[in-house]
Design an enzyme around this catalytic site. Structure first.
Site, PDB file in Angstrom:
ATOM      1  N   GLN A   1      -8.051   6.628 -10.467  1.00 34.64           N
ATOM      2  CA  GLN A   1      -8.032   7.097 -11.861  1.00 34.64           C
ATOM      3  C   GLN A   1      -6.822   6.554 -12.638  1.00 34.64           C
ATOM      4  O   GLN A   1      -6.850   6.420 -13.848  1.00 34.64           O
ATOM      5  CB  GLN A   1      -7.981   8.637 -11.815  1.00 34.64           C
TER       6      GLN A   1
ATOM      7  N   LEU B   1       0.816  -1.216   0.000  1.00 32.80           N
ATOM      8  CA  LEU B   1       0.000   0.000   0.000  1.00 32.80           C
ATOM      9  C   LEU B   1       0.856   1.275   0.000  1.00 32.80           C
ATOM     10  O   LEU B   1       1.929   1.334   0.588  1.00 32.80           O
ATOM     11  CB  LEU B   1      -0.917   0.011   1.228  1.00 32.80           C
TER      12      LEU B   1
ATOM     13  N   SER C   1       2.647   0.613  -6.551  1.00 34.92           N
ATOM     14  CA  SER C   1       3.391  -0.395  -5.776  1.00 34.92           C
ATOM     15  C   SER C   1       4.658  -0.784  -6.528  1.00 34.92           C
ATOM     16  O   SER C   1       5.681  -1.118  -5.928  1.00 34.92           O
ATOM     17  CB  SER C   1       2.527  -1.639  -5.551  1.00 34.92           C
TER      18      SER C   1
ATOM     19  N   GLY D   1      -1.729   6.362  -2.716  1.00 37.56           N
ATOM     20  CA  GLY D   1      -2.872   6.236  -3.629  1.00 37.56           C
ATOM     21  C   GLY D   1      -3.948   5.363  -3.006  1.00 37.56           C
ATOM     22  O   GLY D   1      -5.129   5.732  -2.961  1.00 37.56           O
ATOM     23  N   HIS D   2      -3.537   4.208  -2.465  1.00 39.94           N
ATOM     24  CA  HIS D   2      -4.504   3.327  -1.795  1.00 39.94           C
ATOM     25  C   HIS D   2      -5.124   4.049  -0.595  1.00 39.94           C
ATOM     26  O   HIS D   2      -6.325   3.952  -0.362  1.00 39.94           O
ATOM     27  CB  HIS D   2      -3.809   2.063  -1.272  1.00 39.94           C
TER      28      HIS D   2
ATOM     29  N   VAL E   1      -3.028   9.894  -7.178  1.00 40.19           N
ATOM     30  CA  VAL E   1      -2.133  10.553  -6.228  1.00 40.19           C
ATOM     31  C   VAL E   1      -0.711  10.446  -6.780  1.00 40.19           C
ATOM     32  O   VAL E   1      -0.304   9.375  -7.254  1.00 40.19           O
ATOM     33  CB  VAL E   1      -2.218   9.897  -4.833  1.00 40.19           C
TER      34      VAL E   1
ATOM     35  N   GLN F   1      -9.045  -0.144 -16.405  1.00 38.02           N
ATOM     36  CA  GLN F   1      -9.627  -1.083 -15.441  1.00 38.02           C
ATOM     37  C   GLN F   1     -10.969  -0.539 -14.925  1.00 38.02           C
ATOM     38  O   GLN F   1     -11.944  -1.274 -14.802  1.00 38.02           O
ATOM     39  CB  GLN F   1      -8.641  -1.296 -14.292  1.00 38.02           C
TER      40      GLN F   1
HETATM   41  P1  AMP Z   1      -3.536  -2.116  -6.953  1.00 35.83           P
HETATM   42  O1  AMP Z   1      -3.163  -2.500  -5.558  1.00 35.83           O
HETATM   43  O2  AMP Z   1      -2.398  -1.627  -7.786  1.00 35.83           O
HETATM   44  O3  AMP Z   1      -4.415  -3.129  -7.634  1.00 35.83           O
HETATM   45  O4  AMP Z   1      -4.457  -0.830  -6.801  1.00 35.83           O
HETATM   46  C1  AMP Z   1      -5.617  -0.855  -5.990  1.00 35.83           C
HETATM   47  C2  AMP Z   1      -6.387   0.396  -6.260  1.00 35.83           C
HETATM   48  O5  AMP Z   1      -5.595   1.531  -5.954  1.00 35.83           O
HETATM   49  C3  AMP Z   1      -6.818   0.531  -7.728  1.00 35.83           C
HETATM   50  O6  AMP Z   1      -8.137   1.006  -7.777  1.00 35.83           O
HETATM   51  C4  AMP Z   1      -5.849   1.557  -8.258  1.00 35.83           C
HETATM   52  O7  AMP Z   1      -6.386   2.328  -9.319  1.00 35.83           O
HETATM   53  C5  AMP Z   1      -5.651   2.437  -7.036  1.00 35.83           C
HETATM   54  N1  AMP Z   1      -4.400   3.196  -7.163  1.00 35.83           N
HETATM   55  C6  AMP Z   1      -3.180   2.713  -7.492  1.00 35.83           C
HETATM   56  N2  AMP Z   1      -2.289   3.738  -7.591  1.00 35.83           N
HETATM   57  C7  AMP Z   1      -2.984   4.880  -7.358  1.00 35.83           C
HETATM   58  C8  AMP Z   1      -2.628   6.250  -7.308  1.00 35.83           C
HETATM   59  N3  AMP Z   1      -1.386   6.661  -7.548  1.00 35.83           N
HETATM   60  N4  AMP Z   1      -3.606   7.143  -7.026  1.00 35.83           N
HETATM   61  C9  AMP Z   1      -4.879   6.738  -6.799  1.00 35.83           C
HETATM   62  N5  AMP Z   1      -5.277   5.454  -6.793  1.00 35.83           N
HETATM   63  C10 AMP Z   1      -4.334   4.528  -7.072  1.00 35.83           C
END
Ligand code: AMP
Length: 280
Positions: A148, A33, A186, A36-37, A176, A153
């Protein structure tokens, strides 16, 4: 905060929340995490009675074994980060729980998955639509939160929810970024300092597209050529795609009339990064 690893236990929890007429906000993640998360988690916390965050590194959406093997894993740290945000439940199932022996049912989608990342990552979106359907069936959220940054996705999931009449509201939160503009991911943890510097060219190319559009350049090819040159001139990079598409159908545009999505996927060293911006 409860940490639940079994689907049956998660269901029992969900039924008791539903009995008490409380709303469930859900943030699905693959762990490792970052800010963004956390921004999704805070929105979900604010807007719902009960907050569920899932941490599940879904092998079915990885088309590349090395990418899966090298994906950062830090479940205990993630649980502590989620605890600080005062979530009610972390749902962290194992793969034997999500895909037991004999598993053979998948959810697929046409059209929106044939382009952008779908074109270069065969099978990726089948893994996404399948795991999201499973998670929605298990957690039964009123609202689910996505970033976003993963624009395609989100488009795929919104269409899935509409087409299959799923009873969940999809909320998309802004990307973010680090102070210098690199989108949090990540996968950024895998970049060495040289690659980290190079990765900034992705945001630079998106800013270039915005600037060109602001000065009335609407020809998609011209903008893509300029972005391609910027990224190609940066060490350690290899372009996967740079596309300008309709923000709803995700079909290629030759010129930008009202609104367009500029989407970029670039390898920086051995790490594949994506980012996007909307022009309107
Ligand atoms: P992931 O763990 O990469 O599958 O991401 C989980 C959620 O976090 C997804 O909805 C991603 O779009 C969101 N996410 C990943 N990076 C960012 C970021 N930099 N800003 C906002 N949301 C993010």
């Amino acid at each position: 905060m409860e940490v639940i690893t079994k689907i049956n236990e998660m269901r029992t929890k969900v039924f008791s929340v539903k009995d008490s007429k409380k709303s469930i906000g859900f943030v699905p993640t693959m762990g490792a995490l970052h800010g963004g998360h956390i921004s999704l988690i805070r929105s979900a916390k604010r807007e719902n009675d009960v907050l569920v965050v899932s941490v599940y590194l879904n092998p079915a959406q990885f088309d590349n074994k090395d990418d899966l093997d090298e994906y950062p894993r830090q479940l205990n740290e993630d649980i502590e980060l989620i605890r600080k945000e005062e979530a009610d439940v972390v749902f962290a199932p194992g793969t034997e729980e999500m895909y037991p022996d004999g598993f053979c049912s998948y959810v697929t989608q046409d059209k929106l998955t044939d382009t952008l990342c779908g074109r270069v990552r065969p099978g990726h979106f089948k893994g996404v639509t399948t795991v999201i359907t499973k998670l929605f069936n298990i957690v039964k959220p009123d609202r689910a939160y996505f970033g976003q940054k993963d624009y395609q996705q989100n488009a795929v999931i919104k269409r899935l929810v509409g087409d299959l009449n799923m009873d969940v509201n999809i909320q998309v939160c802004p990307t973010v970024r680090e102070e210098d503009g690199l989108a949090l991911s990540s996968r950024n943890k895998r970049l060495n300092p040289d690659e980290r510097r190079s990765a900034l060219c992705i945001y630079g190319a998106l800013l270039k597209a915005r600037a060109m559009f602001a000065s009335n350049i609407t020809d998609a090819k011209e903008i893509i050529e300029e972005m391609t040159a910027m990224i190609k001139n940066t060490e350690h990079t290899k372009i996967d795609y740079i596309s300008i598409v309709n923000d709803y159908t995700l079909e290629d545009l030759s010129s930008i009339n009202e609104k367009a999505l500029v989407a970029v996927a670039v390898w920086v060293g051995n790490t594949r990064l994506i980012d996007n911006t909307i022009l309107e």
